[in-house]
Design an enzyme around this catalytic site. Structure first.
Site, PDB file in Angstrom:
ATOM      1  N   GLY A 119      -0.592  24.232  31.881  1.00 14.18           N
ATOM      2  CA  GLY A 119      -1.436  25.399  32.078  1.00 14.18           C
ATOM      3  C   GLY A 119      -1.924  25.438  33.510  1.00 14.18           C
ATOM      4  O   GLY A 119      -2.609  24.529  33.956  1.00 14.18           O
ATOM      5  N   SER A 120      -1.570  26.447  34.283  1.00 11.55           N
ATOM      6  CA  SER A 120      -1.826  26.399  35.709  1.00 11.55           C
ATOM      7  C   SER A 120      -1.610  27.768  36.339  1.00 11.55           C
ATOM      8  O   SER A 120      -1.667  28.785  35.662  1.00 11.55           O
ATOM      9  CB  SER A 120      -0.910  25.343  36.346  1.00 11.55           C
ATOM     10  OG  SER A 120       0.383  25.419  35.768  1.00 11.55           O
TER      11      SER A 120
END
Length: 249
Positions: free
Chosen positions: A207-208
């Site tokens: 997640g980024s």
């Protein structure tokens, strides 16, 4: 037939296939599968089932589907799957502008358009080259792990800058940014590598966000809230007019 060229002239055969799992994720899936099997062997079903579901989640996170990149010298394609959360005028990162001693100039100073793409844990996390060319810089910077959806994550979070120079000298910079859950940026490229547009350049766990710095004077062809597909969605066309004109009048 297998091996035939797929193009816009009707050659080849296209079909749907299950996406493969990138090698970077297979070890995590195997470890989780071994733990689930161990719990099942000891009849600890209340633990075996959740870990079994975790195996499926890991496989989904590290899925690596094939992509078809639009062909055209003017195209800049999305480097990441996700949601366009920011479009704003900023100065490129200092690391992409300053003289790094390589003899190759970085991006020019001055405002450019930054397009930020937020990747949730449900998105494909393989990042791809927005243009074809030579990798000129790969700069890793340690930092914090704030929510990648925040604007200041571009300056404070752990991140990695990549600069690609096309054959005509145009330079495109983009930044992989670790987020609140993401704790590792994994590069696949190094300075001097030759890339095709849409080629895999790395991934971020779990997640980024990816920021793309468009060349000065280039208008984005995506909108806030739009979903992008890495290697396929056209973010901008160099030298082209805006996709939507007069919308804010």
């Amino acid at each position: 037939m297998s091996g035939e060229i797929l193009d816009n002239r009707g050659r080849g055969q296209a079909g749907w296939n299950w996406p493969s799992i990138h090698p970077e994720g297979r070890k995590f899936a195997l470890i989780a599968a071994a733990v689930a099997a161990g719990f099942a062997f000891m009849a600890w079903e209340t633990l075996a089932w959740p870990v079994g579901v975790l195996v499926l989640g890991i496989a989904a996170f590290f899925r690596d589907p094939q992509r078809v990149t639009p062909q055209g010298d003017s195209f800049i394609v999305a480097p990441a799957d996700g949601l366009v959360t920011l479009i704003e005028q900023v100065e490129p990162p200092r690391e992409l502008m300053v003289d790094d001693g390589s003899g190759v100039a970085g991006m020019a100073a001055g405002p450019v358009t930054r397009v930020s793409i937020f990747m949730s844990v449900f998105d494909v996390h393989i990042n791809r080259a927005p243009v074809g060319g030579t990798v000129r810089r790969v700069v890793y910077i340690p930092g914090k792990f704030m929510n990648a959806d925040l604007d200041k994550a571009s300056e404070e979070n752990e991140r990695q800058h990549i600069l690609i120079e096309r054959g005509d000298g145009l330079k495109i910079g983009f930044t992989q940014i670790a987020g609140l859950v993401a704790r590792r940026i994994v590069p696949f490229v190094k300075p001097g590598d030759m890339l095709a547009a849409g080629q895999r350049v790395g991934l971020i766990r779990f997640g980024s966000r990816v920021d793309v710095y468009l060349p000065a004077g280039t208008e984005p062809r995506v909108l806030m809230g739009q979903k992008t597909v890495a290697g396929e969605t056209v973010l901008a066309e160099v030298g082209q007019k805006p996709l939507i004109e007069g919308i804010a009048q």
